[in-house]
Design an enzyme around this catalytic site. Structure first.
Site, PDB file in Angstrom:
ATOM      1  CB  ALA A 128      -1.008   0.035   1.151  1.00 28.12           C
ATOM      2  CB  ALA A 129       4.439   2.041  -0.189  1.00 26.62           C
ATOM      3  N   GLY A 130       2.424   2.456  -2.536  1.00 26.07           N
ATOM      4  CA  GLY A 130       2.027   3.112  -3.792  1.00 26.07           C
ATOM      5  C   GLY A 130       0.643   3.731  -3.662  1.00 26.07           C
ATOM      6  CG  ASP A 131      -2.555   1.280  -2.952  1.00 27.20           C
ATOM      7  OD1 ASP A 131      -2.385   1.388  -4.183  1.00 27.20           O
ATOM      8  OD2 ASP A 131      -2.741   0.190  -2.380  1.00 27.20           O
TER       9      ASP A 131
HETATM   10  O1  RIB Z   1      -1.564  -2.078  -3.365  1.00 24.35           O
HETATM   11  C1  RIB Z   1      -1.777  -2.980  -2.317  1.00 24.35           C
HETATM   12  C2  RIB Z   1      -3.101  -3.646  -2.493  1.00 24.35           C
HETATM   13  O2  RIB Z   1      -3.104  -4.403  -3.700  1.00 24.35           O
HETATM   14  C3  RIB Z   1      -3.445  -4.637  -1.412  1.00 24.35           C
HETATM   15  O3  RIB Z   1      -4.117  -4.044  -0.324  1.00 24.35           O
HETATM   16  C4  RIB Z   1      -4.217  -5.709  -2.151  1.00 24.35           C
HETATM   17  O4  RIB Z   1      -5.520  -5.861  -1.716  1.00 24.35           O
HETATM   18  C5  RIB Z   1      -4.130  -5.353  -3.634  1.00 24.35           C
HETATM   19  O5  RIB Z   1      -5.280  -4.717  -4.125  1.00 24.35           O
END
Ligand code: RIB
Length: 314
Positions: free
Chosen positions: A250-253
């Site tokens: 989730a760093a990219g998110d």
């Molecule tokens: O970017 C990380 C996410 O990718 C995770 O939380 C997983 O669910 C996938 O969607």
């Protein structure tokens, strides 16, 4: 009126297996622990933007199961509008198996489940929520036709559009002119452009290829090597912040959610990317997707500490 961020994307329940190392095909290994978190790129990006103080709307789809119920509850608790959280009557809630090594590196297998039935018709039914959207964010863990429709609807509203092309699929040429910011990591950029990454020269070439295809701005994230931005008038590299990495999931998110928040505040691009870079770095310091997404306060404190550190050294 507060500016509006609309995120369209998936929600997953993440099963994180802590393993000593990535294993070989045919080999069985034992996990040290198994933990469950709320995740999914779309939800992670929406929750980051929300935690950073944005007026965020999030369109997603959950299954008609226990995971879906508790995920709905969780999203509402995080301030997201329940009318945009759709439910598929038959398919299960999206899930992801995440292998995590002691170095914080991961490998993810995602099962779309209900995310796979988030349709163009769903978007049409929610048309009124698109009014006045300023920044639109999406990724590729929902059907591509829905992503495409979302980009078009956002453009009709004059919104700034951000596409996180993950997981990477071949993007049809008419899509890229609808994208104001494309944000792949180096592996995704390599797959999407067909240019083999050897060093900085290739990263620049990849960015040029996206620009030639009609994207307005390219941000290639490079993990611990920082990022590269290129558009028609400027380009620059930015170093990554040094932190103790626990889990890169989730760093990219977090980066995407913070990028959307920064852009909506009309800050200069260097400043926006520093903000997003900080959010991405902070997200690597905790285990799990959503527990690691920073609040505005934490991110401001982190960036301030870094500044103080710099002044002390110089
Ligand atoms: O970017 C990380 C996410 O990718 C995770 O939380 C997983 O669910 C996938 O969607």
């Amino acid at each position: 009126m507060r500016k509006k961020i609309l995120v369209l994307g998936n929600s997953n329940v993440d099963f994180v297996f802590k393993i000593p190392r990535f294993h070989h095909p045919g080999e069985t290994i034992l996990a040290e622990s198994l933990v469950t978190f709320f995740g999914g790129k779309g939800a992670n990006q929406a929750i980051t933007a929300k935690r950073l103080g944005g007026n965020v709307h999030f369109i997603t789809k959950l299954g008609n199961d226990l995971y879906g119920k508790s995920y709905r509850h969780h999203l509402i608790k995080n301030g997201l509008d329940q009318k945009l959280i759709l439910k598929d009557k038959k398919l299960p809630t999206g899930m992801a198996v995440i292998e995590l090594t002691p170095k914080g590196e991961n490998r993810i297998i995602a099962f779309l489940g209900a995310n796979g039935s988030l349709s163009v018709n769903d978007l049409k039914r929610l048309e009124r929520y698109w009014k006045g959207v300023d920044v639109f964010v999406t990724q590729l863990e929902i059907p591509f036709s829905t992503v495409e429709k979302g980009l078009k609807m956002a453009k009709e509203q004059g919104a700034l559009t951000l596409l996180n092309p993950s997981p990477p699929v071949q993007l049809p040429s008419h899509i890229l002119p609808l994208v104001d910011f494309i944000v792949p990591n180096e592996v995704e950029a390599q797959l999407l452009t067909g240019i083999k990454w050897k060093g900085d020269r290739e990263i620049r070439k990849m960015a040029e290829k996206f620009l030639d295809q009609g994207v307005k701005n390219v941000v290639i994230t490079l993990g611990s090597n920082g990022l590269f931005l290129k558009n028609r008038s400027e380009e620059f590299w930015m170093e990554a912040f040094r932190v103790n990495v626990v889990d890169t999931t989730a760093a990219g998110d977090a980066f995407l959610g913070a990028l959307a928040s920064g852009l909506i505040e009309n800050k200069p691009i260097q400043e926006v990317l520093k903000f997003a870079n900080g959010a991405g770095a902070l997200a690597t310091t905790k285990l799990g997707a959503q527990p690691s997404l920073p609040s505005r306060r934490d991110l401001n404190m982190f960036l301030k500490r870094i500044e103080v550190g710099k002044t002390k050294r110089s």
